[in-house]
Design a protein around this motif. Structure first.
Motif, PDB file in Angstrom:
ATOM      1  N   ILE A 164       2.071  -2.081 -10.574  1.00 32.19           N
ATOM      2  CA  ILE A 164       2.112  -1.037 -10.749  1.00 32.19           C
ATOM      3  C   ILE A 164       1.309  -0.377 -11.587  1.00 32.19           C
ATOM      4  N   ILE A 165       0.184  -1.100 -12.344  1.00 37.28           N
ATOM      5  CA  ILE A 165      -0.795  -0.326 -13.579  1.00 37.28           C
ATOM      6  C   ILE A 165      -2.299  -0.296 -12.857  1.00 37.28           C
ATOM      7  N   ASP A 166      -2.294  -1.335 -11.522  1.00 41.76           N
ATOM      8  CA  ASP A 166      -2.838  -0.649 -10.078  1.00 41.76           C
ATOM      9  C   ASP A 166      -2.703   0.550 -10.590  1.00 41.76           C
TER      10      ASP A 166
ATOM     11  N   HIS B 229      -3.878   3.867 -12.255  1.00 45.07           N
ATOM     12  CA  HIS B 229      -4.965   4.037 -12.460  1.00 45.07           C
ATOM     13  C   HIS B 229      -5.477   4.793 -11.028  1.00 45.07           C
TER      14      HIS B 229
END
Lengths: 192, 168
Positions: A165-167, A170
């Motif tokens: 999710i964080i990828d 970004h």
């Protein structure tokens, strides 16, 4: 003289700036230093040469972009390209979309996903996994002030873990950056 | 070379010292976290301010964050603005509700561009760049402004996404 392109197209495009790009022959030491860390195996693009007007920013931006799109582990590279495509469709960055549609196809060998996005734009009807990535990219780009539990649970439903999710966050965000440069500082043209 | 910052702005505005799991997740992508912060330095506090004072950069950043209702970042940039030399004179433009009454042609054009490219980048055309040129910005100024707008919008999206992870 080729005409600018104002509609989304999957064909490869050229990009022509509205402002002057840096001439490598007369570039400052700082500009050359910032340009060095871009892929050097091919001609430096006009886009990067325009950004070299601000070498301090370019020097940070190039490795940031590469790390966001190409780092090991986490969300697949193709998944990140879906985030890039969603942002580029909302922000109408025709050039960015063309480049990252091609990259997605190259990585995933699934042209039908890209075809559907090009046919129906933000209303694209995609397989569940790609649909969730695409919808998140659209929502975060168009309404960053309204992203919350609803978007989060859709990403969990397709099985994304926190790192994935964080990828995705970004990948979408860096196109909020790239689209605002590429779409506003120049325009795409058909290749001569 | 931008000096590594000890204070990560995104961690700070989201209060991540109270959310160690999310802080640890960000550390799994330590390189991009670091480069996001060095990009902040390059956009808001570059070695040379040139034609965009640090105060003006902070004021425009506060305005963009407020346009997206990113309250955490807007508060951060207003605080930065107040700490910059000449910042008090620019407090009004940090509020997107305020136009540029009494401002010079250059600032009027800059504010119009900031608002357009933040909220509706797809509407931007060559004519918008020509307006900046007519208001006295040179090519480098235009790239500086575009870079600031692009960076702050990136940061707004990252903060919005991380806030989603923090609160769910």
């Amino acid at each position: 003289m080729s005409q600018p392109v104002h509609e989304f197209t999957i064909e490869p495009l050229d990009w022509k700036p509205y402002v002057k790009s840096v001439d490598v022959e007369t570039a400052t030491v700082e500009q050359l230093d910032a340009l060095k860390i871009t892929p050097s195996n091919k001609k430096i693009s006009d886009y990067v040469l325009v950004l070299a007007n601000e070498p301090e920013t370019l020097k940070e931006r190039t490795p940031l972009f590469n790390d966001i799109m190409y780092s090991e582990g986490g969300l697949s590279r193709g998944g990140r390209e879906i985030g890039a495509l969603a942002a580029s469709f909302v922000n109408h960055c025709i050039y960015c979309a063309s480049v990252h549609a091609a990259r997605y196809i190259q990585l995933e060998r699934r042209p039908e996903v890209v075809d559907e996005i090009y046919d129906r734009g933000l209303d694209a009807n995609l397989p569940e996994f790609e649909q969730a990535l695409f919808n998140f990219g659209v929502d975060l780009t168009a309404h960053p002030d309204n992203v919350g539990a609803y978007q989060f649970y859709h990403l969990r439903e397709i099985g994304l873990d926190d790192l994935q999710i964080i990828d995705l966050i970004h990948a979408v965000a860096i196109f909020g950056w790239a689209n605002r440069l590429m779409h506003t500082l120049g325009e795409p043209h058909r290749l001569d | 070379m931008t000096a590594p910052s000890t204070n990560d702005v995104i961690d700070t505005v989201l209060g991540l010292d109270r959310f160690p799991d999310l802080q640890a997740l960000r550390e799994q992508r330590a390189k991009l976290k670091h480069l996001s912060q060095t990009s902040y330095q390059a956009a808001l506090r570059p070695a040379e301010a040139r034609n965009f004072s640090y105060a003006l950069r902070a004021a425009l950043a506060a305005r963009m964050a407020a346009l997206w209702k990113s309250q955490e970042l807007a508060a951060h940039f207003r605080e930065l603005l107040e700490s910059e030399e000449g910042g008090s004179a620019l407090v009004s433009i940090a509020n997107p509700g305020n136009g540029a009454e009494g401002a010079d042609t250059r600032l009027v054009a800059i504010l119009a561009h900031v608002d357009l490219v933040t909220l509706s980048p797809k509407e931007a055309t060559r004519a918008n760049i020509e307006k900046l040129t007519a208001a006295g910005l040179d090519d480098r100024d235009i790239v500086t402004l575009a870079g600031l707008i692009a960076f702050v919008n990136y940061q707004v999206l990252v903060v919005a996404g991380l806030k989603m992870l923090r609160d769910n």
